[in-house]
Design a protein around this motif. Structure first.
Motif, PDB file in Angstrom:
ATOM      1  N   ILE A  24       0.915  -1.430   0.002  1.00 47.13           N
ATOM      2  CA  ILE A  24      -0.043   0.169  -0.087  1.00 47.13           C
ATOM      3  C   ILE A  24       0.815   1.305   0.000  1.00 47.13           C
ATOM      4  O   ILE A  24       0.647   2.197  -0.677  1.00 47.13           O
ATOM      5  CB  ILE A  24      -0.892   0.019   1.263  1.00 47.13           C
ATOM      6  N   VAL A  25       1.811   1.155   0.926  1.00 47.71           N
ATOM      7  CA  VAL A  25       2.861   2.336   1.000  1.00 47.71           C
ATOM      8  C   VAL A  25       3.559   2.720  -0.384  1.00 47.71           C
ATOM      9  O   VAL A  25       3.617   3.708  -0.815  1.00 47.71           O
ATOM     10  CB  VAL A  25       3.702   2.217   2.217  1.00 47.71           C
ATOM     11  N   SER A  26       3.974   1.564  -0.777  1.00 52.35           N
ATOM     12  CA  SER A  26       4.843   1.707  -2.115  1.00 52.35           C
ATOM     13  C   SER A  26       4.090   2.044  -3.161  1.00 52.35           C
ATOM     14  O   SER A  26       4.454   2.805  -3.997  1.00 52.35           O
ATOM     15  CB  SER A  26       5.808   0.322  -2.193  1.00 52.35           C
ATOM     16  N   GLY A  27       2.861   1.402  -3.234  1.00 48.86           N
ATOM     17  CA  GLY A  27       1.971   1.955  -4.296  1.00 48.86           C
ATOM     18  C   GLY A  27       1.545   3.450  -4.365  1.00 48.86           C
ATOM     19  O   GLY A  27       1.401   3.913  -5.597  1.00 48.86           O
ATOM     20  N   ARG A  28       1.604   3.821  -3.339  1.00 45.74           N
ATOM     21  CA  ARG A  28       1.058   5.198  -3.251  1.00 45.74           C
ATOM     22  C   ARG A  28       2.250   6.153  -3.484  1.00 45.74           C
ATOM     23  O   ARG A  28       2.069   7.373  -4.310  1.00 45.74           O
ATOM     24  CB  ARG A  28       0.556   5.708  -1.711  1.00 45.74           C
ATOM     25  N   ILE A  29       3.410   5.963  -3.226  1.00 46.82           N
ATOM     26  CA  ILE A  29       4.644   6.587  -3.495  1.00 46.82           C
ATOM     27  C   ILE A  29       5.338   6.414  -4.865  1.00 46.82           C
ATOM     28  O   ILE A  29       6.125   7.040  -5.318  1.00 46.82           O
ATOM     29  CB  ILE A  29       5.538   6.736  -2.463  1.00 46.82           C
ATOM     30  N   PHE A  30       4.739   5.222  -5.517  1.00 50.57           N
ATOM     31  CA  PHE A  30       5.461   4.834  -6.474  1.00 50.57           C
ATOM     32  C   PHE A  30       5.523   5.865  -7.893  1.00 50.57           C
ATOM     33  O   PHE A  30       6.670   6.274  -8.421  1.00 50.57           O
ATOM     34  CB  PHE A  30       4.551   3.493  -7.173  1.00 50.57           C
ATOM     35  N   PRO A  56      11.683   9.021  -8.902  1.00 53.80           N
ATOM     36  CA  PRO A  56      12.146   9.256 -10.347  1.00 53.80           C
ATOM     37  C   PRO A  56      12.503   7.673 -11.035  1.00 53.80           C
ATOM     38  O   PRO A  56      12.861   6.653 -10.160  1.00 53.80           O
ATOM     39  CB  PRO A  56      13.396  10.006 -10.106  1.00 53.80           C
ATOM     40  N   VAL A  57      12.140   7.463 -12.078  1.00 57.39           N
ATOM     41  CA  VAL A  57      12.389   6.095 -12.745  1.00 57.39           C
ATOM     42  C   VAL A  57      13.804   5.856 -12.890  1.00 57.39           C
ATOM     43  O   VAL A  57      14.203   4.586 -12.489  1.00 57.39           O
ATOM     44  CB  VAL A  57      12.062   6.327 -14.399  1.00 57.39           C
ATOM     45  N   THR A  58      14.689   6.647 -12.783  1.00 49.91           N
ATOM     46  CA  THR A  58      16.303   6.247 -12.550  1.00 49.91           C
ATOM     47  C   THR A  58      16.565   5.783 -11.249  1.00 49.91           C
ATOM     48  O   THR A  58      17.397   4.720 -11.178  1.00 49.91           O
ATOM     49  CB  THR A  58      17.051   7.449 -12.957  1.00 49.91           C
ATOM     50  N   LEU A  59      16.000   6.105 -10.233  1.00 52.89           N
ATOM     51  CA  LEU A  59      16.197   5.552  -9.054  1.00 52.89           C
ATOM     52  C   LEU A  59      15.584   4.419  -8.750  1.00 52.89           C
ATOM     53  O   LEU A  59      16.201   3.409  -8.013  1.00 52.89           O
ATOM     54  CB  LEU A  59      15.621   6.605  -7.756  1.00 52.89           C
ATOM     55  N   LEU A  60      14.304   4.277  -9.318  1.00 53.64           N
ATOM     56  CA  LEU A  60      13.592   2.969  -9.408  1.00 53.64           C
ATOM     57  C   LEU A  60      14.665   1.727  -9.868  1.00 53.64           C
ATOM     58  O   LEU A  60      14.699   0.790  -9.444  1.00 53.64           O
ATOM     59  CB  LEU A  60      12.294   2.924  -9.993  1.00 53.64           C
ATOM     60  N   ARG A  61      15.013   2.156 -11.281  1.00 51.80           N
ATOM     61  CA  ARG A  61      15.936   1.442 -12.072  1.00 51.80           C
ATOM     62  C   ARG A  61      17.113   0.874 -11.245  1.00 51.80           C
ATOM     63  O   ARG A  61      17.478  -0.360 -11.126  1.00 51.80           O
ATOM     64  CB  ARG A  61      16.195   1.963 -13.322  1.00 51.80           C
TER      65      ARG A  61
END
Length: 163
Positions: free
Chosen positions: A130-136, A140-145
């Motif tokens: 729930i938390v990660s879905g809300r802040i997803f 930034p995409v670079t940080l996610l990658r």
């Protein structure tokens, strides 16, 4: 559990997986609809094979390791199927849920799941999801990658060192 029941659940798992992975209509990965009807059919068939192979890798990882299908899905979605990075992360979650449910059902009927031990993890996973879905959308995409890459490296190092 008897051998016949195990074979039945293995068959059921594979049937559901291949039906959902390969026989539903999926538009071409590049989004192009130009060309003759025959060209579109050939391109759709090529794309379906890509989807089936990608799904089979994810399903195999889930079945063998209990998770990890997203490790195949995200890179294959972005590189092979030309999906945008953020959409690939979200889509992999949508694909992994049913694959994980099927794997869990097979493991449950084989008597390999301790539901009492699983509940605290399910509750924590629910909160984390729930938390990660809300802040997803705000990350930034670079940080996610990079975070995803570090997670893969960490998991790989742990797996090799623990062997």
């Amino acid at each position: 559990m008897s051998r016949d029941k195990r074979n039945f659940f293995d068959f059921l798992f594979l049937s559901i997986f291949f039906y959902s992975a390969g026989f539903t209509h999926v538009p071409p990965a590049d989004g192009k609809t130009n060309g003759s009807h025959a060209e579109r059919i050939v391109n759709d068939m090529k794309d379906k094979y890509k989807y089936v192979i990608t799904g089979a890798l994810a399903g195999g990882a889930n079945g063998f390791f209990g998770s990890g299908g997203g490790l195949f899905l995200v890179p294959l979605f972005t590189k092979w199927l030309k999906m945008e990075q953020r959409k690939a992360f979200a889509t992999s979650v949508a694909v992994i849920l049913p694959l994980s449910l099927v794997s869990a059902i097979v493991y449950l009927f084989k008597g390999q799941i301790d539901l009492g031990m699983a509940w605290p993890y399910l509750l924590g996973g629910l909160a984390g999801g729930i938390v990660s879905g809300r802040i997803f959308g705000k990350i930034p995409v670079t940080l996610l990658r990079r975070a995803f890459g570090l997670l893969i490296i960490y998991g790989g190092i742990r797996a090799v060192l623990l062997l």
